[in-house]
Write a protein that holds these residues in place. Structure first.
Motif, PDB file in Angstrom:
ATOM      1  N   ALA A   1       9.213  12.220  66.886  1.00 16.06           N
ATOM      2  CA  ALA A   1       8.814  11.207  68.142  1.00 16.06           C
ATOM      3  C   ALA A   1      10.000  10.302  68.604  1.00 16.06           C
ATOM      4  CB  ALA A   1       7.949  10.406  67.518  1.00 16.06           C
ATOM      5  N   ASP A   2      10.851  10.017  67.807  1.00 14.96           N
ATOM      6  CA  ASP A   2      12.075   9.250  68.264  1.00 14.96           C
ATOM      7  C   ASP A   2      13.107   9.992  68.989  1.00 14.96           C
ATOM      8  OD1 ASP A   2      12.711  10.514  65.795  1.00 14.96           O
ATOM      9  OD2 ASP A   2      14.126   9.101  65.000  1.00 14.96           O
ATOM     10  N   TYR A   3      13.373  11.212  68.551  1.00 14.75           N
ATOM     11  CA  TYR A   3      14.228  12.051  69.514  1.00 14.75           C
ATOM     12  C   TYR A   3      13.484  12.352  70.848  1.00 14.75           C
ATOM     13  CZ  TYR A   3      17.361  13.337  65.650  1.00 14.75           C
ATOM     14  OH  TYR A   3      18.177  13.261  64.532  1.00 14.75           O
ATOM     15  N   LEU A   4      12.366  12.587  70.784  1.00 12.07           N
ATOM     16  CA  LEU A   4      11.526  12.942  71.897  1.00 12.07           C
ATOM     17  C   LEU A   4      11.362  11.737  73.043  1.00 12.07           C
ATOM     18  CD1 LEU A   4       9.930  15.307  72.968  1.00 12.07           C
ATOM     19  CD2 LEU A   4       7.742  13.752  72.144  1.00 12.07           C
ATOM     20  N   LYS A   5      11.490  10.478  72.510  1.00 14.65           N
ATOM     21  CA  LYS A   5      11.516   9.197  73.184  1.00 14.65           C
ATOM     22  C   LYS A   5      12.963   9.175  73.689  1.00 14.65           C
ATOM     23  CE  LYS A   5      10.679   4.297  72.785  1.00 14.65           C
ATOM     24  NZ  LYS A   5      10.306   2.999  72.011  1.00 14.65           N
ATOM     25  N   ALA A   6      14.101   9.235  72.964  1.00 18.18           N
ATOM     26  CA  ALA A   6      15.431   9.080  73.320  1.00 18.18           C
ATOM     27  C   ALA A   6      15.700  10.288  74.561  1.00 18.18           C
ATOM     28  CB  ALA A   6      16.676   9.221  72.168  1.00 18.18           C
ATOM     29  N   VAL A   7      15.244  11.430  74.291  1.00 21.48           N
ATOM     30  CA  VAL A   7      15.824  12.338  75.221  1.00 21.48           C
ATOM     31  C   VAL A   7      14.892  12.223  76.705  1.00 21.48           C
ATOM     32  CG1 VAL A   7      15.496  14.898  75.917  1.00 21.48           C
ATOM     33  CG2 VAL A   7      16.185  14.354  73.778  1.00 21.48           C
ATOM     34  N   ARG A   8      13.917  11.506  76.771  1.00 20.62           N
ATOM     35  CA  ARG A   8      13.013  11.282  77.854  1.00 20.62           C
ATOM     36  C   ARG A   8      13.651  10.318  78.638  1.00 20.62           C
ATOM     37  NH1 ARG A   8       7.091  12.064  75.388  1.00 20.62           N
ATOM     38  NH2 ARG A   8       6.801  14.418  75.972  1.00 20.62           N
ATOM     39  N   GLN A   9      14.003   9.243  77.779  1.00 15.32           N
ATOM     40  CA  GLN A   9      14.862   8.111  78.462  1.00 15.32           C
ATOM     41  C   GLN A   9      16.074   8.648  78.951  1.00 15.32           C
ATOM     42  OE1 GLN A   9      15.099   4.447  75.993  1.00 15.32           O
ATOM     43  NE2 GLN A   9      16.978   4.044  77.146  1.00 15.32           N
ATOM     44  N   GLU A  10      16.750   9.451  78.552  1.00 17.19           N
ATOM     45  CA  GLU A  10      18.139   9.901  79.216  1.00 17.19           C
ATOM     46  C   GLU A  10      17.881  10.770  80.292  1.00 17.19           C
ATOM     47  OE1 GLU A  10      22.308  10.802  78.565  1.00 17.19           O
ATOM     48  OE2 GLU A  10      21.024   9.360  77.799  1.00 17.19           O
ATOM     49  N   ILE A  11      16.633  11.603  80.085  1.00 18.17           N
ATOM     50  CA  ILE A  11      16.325  12.402  81.477  1.00 18.17           C
ATOM     51  C   ILE A  11      15.999  11.381  82.622  1.00 18.17           C
ATOM     52  CG2 ILE A  11      14.643  13.979  82.561  1.00 18.17           C
ATOM     53  CD1 ILE A  11      14.700  15.335  79.729  1.00 18.17           C
ATOM     54  N   ASP A  12      15.066  10.351  82.308  1.00 21.05           N
ATOM     55  CA  ASP A  12      14.895   9.425  83.193  1.00 21.05           C
ATOM     56  C   ASP A  12      15.989   8.702  83.937  1.00 21.05           C
ATOM     57  OD1 ASP A  12      12.981   7.446  84.976  1.00 21.05           O
ATOM     58  OD2 ASP A  12      12.912   6.149  83.245  1.00 21.05           O
ATOM     59  N   TYR A  13      17.124   8.332  83.005  1.00 15.63           N
ATOM     60  CA  TYR A  13      18.255   7.618  83.827  1.00 15.63           C
ATOM     61  C   TYR A  13      19.019   8.534  84.283  1.00 15.63           C
ATOM     62  CZ  TYR A  13      17.194   3.539  80.635  1.00 15.63           C
ATOM     63  OH  TYR A  13      16.281   2.386  80.225  1.00 15.63           O
ATOM     64  N   ASN A  14      19.198   9.879  83.965  1.00  9.84           N
ATOM     65  CA  ASN A  14      20.313  10.626  84.344  1.00  9.84           C
ATOM     66  C   ASN A  14      19.900  11.860  84.939  1.00  9.84           C
ATOM     67  OD1 ASN A  14      22.958   9.034  83.505  1.00  9.84           O
ATOM     68  ND2 ASN A  14      21.882   9.294  81.494  1.00  9.84           N
ATOM     69  N   LEU A  15      18.890  12.123  85.713  1.00 10.16           N
ATOM     70  CA  LEU A  15      17.934  13.225  86.388  1.00 10.16           C
ATOM     71  C   LEU A  15      19.312  13.985  86.859  1.00 10.16           C
ATOM     72  CD1 LEU A  15      15.594  14.976  87.168  1.00 10.16           C
ATOM     73  CD2 LEU A  15      15.176  13.174  88.916  1.00 10.16           C
ATOM     74  N   ASP A  16      19.973  13.324  87.870  1.00 11.07           N
ATOM     75  CA  ASP A  16      20.807  13.812  88.754  1.00 11.07           C
ATOM     76  C   ASP A  16      21.802  14.822  87.839  1.00 11.07           C
ATOM     77  OD1 ASP A  16      19.900  12.833  91.052  1.00 11.07           O
ATOM     78  OD2 ASP A  16      21.407  11.453  91.394  1.00 11.07           O
ATOM     79  N   GLU A  17      22.142  14.346  86.674  1.00  9.63           N
ATOM     80  CA  GLU A  17      23.101  15.167  85.787  1.00  9.63           C
ATOM     81  C   GLU A  17      22.499  16.436  85.312  1.00  9.63           C
ATOM     82  OE1 GLU A  17      25.620  14.683  81.694  1.00  9.63           O
ATOM     83  OE2 GLU A  17      24.694  12.948  82.540  1.00  9.63           O
ATOM     84  N   LEU A  18      21.013  16.173  84.617  1.00  9.31           N
ATOM     85  CA  LEU A  18      20.440  17.136  84.313  1.00  9.31           C
ATOM     86  C   LEU A  18      20.366  18.363  85.239  1.00  9.31           C
ATOM     87  CD1 LEU A  18      18.639  18.516  82.065  1.00  9.31           C
ATOM     88  CD2 LEU A  18      16.762  17.200  83.031  1.00  9.31           C
ATOM     89  N   GLU A  19      19.879  17.872  86.546  1.00  9.62           N
ATOM     90  CA  GLU A  19      19.449  18.962  87.462  1.00  9.62           C
ATOM     91  C   GLU A  19      20.754  19.587  87.932  1.00  9.62           C
ATOM     92  OE1 GLU A  19      17.257  16.660  90.661  1.00  9.62           O
ATOM     93  OE2 GLU A  19      15.526  17.908  90.121  1.00  9.62           O
ATOM     94  N   ARG A  20      22.051  18.964  88.014  1.00 12.26           N
ATOM     95  CA  ARG A  20      23.210  19.512  88.141  1.00 12.26           C
ATOM     96  C   ARG A  20      23.776  20.645  87.049  1.00 12.26           C
ATOM     97  NH1 ARG A  20      27.852  19.180  85.922  1.00 12.26           N
ATOM     98  NH2 ARG A  20      27.609  17.340  84.833  1.00 12.26           N
ATOM     99  N   ILE A  21      23.139  20.378  86.003  1.00 13.47           N
ATOM    100  CA  ILE A  21      23.558  21.222  84.981  1.00 13.47           C
ATOM    101  C   ILE A  21      22.565  22.557  84.908  1.00 13.47           C
ATOM    102  CG2 ILE A  21      23.101  21.491  82.251  1.00 13.47           C
ATOM    103  CD1 ILE A  21      24.069  18.676  82.078  1.00 13.47           C
ATOM    104  N   ILE A  22      21.200  22.232  84.993  1.00 11.65           N
ATOM    105  CA  ILE A  22      20.575  23.439  85.195  1.00 11.65           C
ATOM    106  C   ILE A  22      20.447  24.278  86.499  1.00 11.65           C
ATOM    107  CG2 ILE A  22      19.061  22.462  83.529  1.00 11.65           C
ATOM    108  CD1 ILE A  22      17.030  21.942  85.569  1.00 11.65           C
ATOM    109  N   GLN A  23      21.214  23.813  87.562  1.00  9.83           N
ATOM    110  CA  GLN A  23      21.319  24.381  88.796  1.00  9.83           C
ATOM    111  C   GLN A  23      22.668  25.061  88.907  1.00  9.83           C
ATOM    112  OE1 GLN A  23      19.040  24.916  90.981  1.00  9.83           O
ATOM    113  NE2 GLN A  23      17.746  23.413  89.947  1.00  9.83           N
TER     114      GLN A  23
END
Length: 227
Positions: free
Chosen positions: A123-145
């Motif tokens: 649960a604590d990892y899940l929460k931390a990753v979701r927060q990271e995605i929320d804050y850095n959506l542009d970076e995640l999308e750049r990586i997977i595109q």
């Protein structure tokens, strides 16, 4: 010359799939030992090559990464005693790690694949990753595109919530990624690829392509174990 996967290794796994019982396995134990040795040799060389671009591979050995072939059937309706594949997880801490990492699945009948990501985190990892995605959506999308990622893995896979995760709005621009309970990237490996002389390079290039994704998922988890 790079270590390759022997045809006899896939043939053993194909035969095991058809004869998943203790009597057959005992009679074919030498074939299992030879297949496992081939897989471990491949992993040992893979670690040496991966260490050039992925620090978690430094000092790791195949025997510390490979999962047991014996299935735990105590709480399963599926009573087959053996797995029909070889699997290895490459991450900090070896096969038992709950951190993001790399997985190599060797199976017959075109069922091999490689993968990266984070599998069913606590649960604590899940929460931390979701927060990271929320804050850095542009970076995640750049990586997977990135073409090197997209061409091999397509899009992110994994089990998802049917509802909106707690603390987030359904209109959040990152909602499609926030719903995941695992964030996985999977690349299929047909038998002809597995048995090719270039298989080592195929796996290395696949793991290189998924490394930025793993790094993104690992970043918010760095401080959790130190608290």
């Amino acid at each position: 010359m790079a270590t390759t996967i022997d045809k006899t290794t896939l043939t053993f796994l194909a035969d095991l799939t058809q004869n998943n019982n203790r009597e057959w396995f005992q009679e074919n134990k030498p074939r299992y030992d030879a297949a496992r040795k081939n897989y471990l040799g491949f992993l040992d060389e893979l670690m040496e090559e991966m260490a050039l671009f992925e620090p978690v591979a430094i000092g790791q050995k195949g025997k510390d990464l490979v999962f047991r072939i014996y299935r735990d059937v105590r709480f399963s309706n599926d009573k087959r005693p053996y797995k029909d594949h070889f699997g290895a997880y490459i991450a900090e801490g070896g096969r038992k790690s709950i951190l993001p990492g790399y997985y190599l699945h060797l199976a017959a009948n075109n069922n091999s694949f490689l993968a990266g990501g984070l599998w069913m985190p606590p649960a604590d990892y899940l929460k931390a990753v979701r927060q990271e995605i929320d804050y850095n959506l542009d970076e995640l999308e750049r990586i997977i595109q990135e073409p090197s990622f997209k061409d091999r893995f397509g899009s992110i896979q994994g089990e998802q919530l049917k509802t909106t995760p707690k603390g987030y709005d359904k209109d959040n621009p990152a909602i499609e990624y926030l719903r995941f309970k695992s964030w996985n990237a999977t690349m299929q490996l047909p038998d002809k690829v597995v048995l090719s002389k270039d298989f080592m390079n195929t796996v290395l290039e696949g793991f290189k392509a998924v490394k930025p994704f793993n790094d993104f998922l690992r970043e918010p988890l760095r401080d959790i174990g130190e608290e």
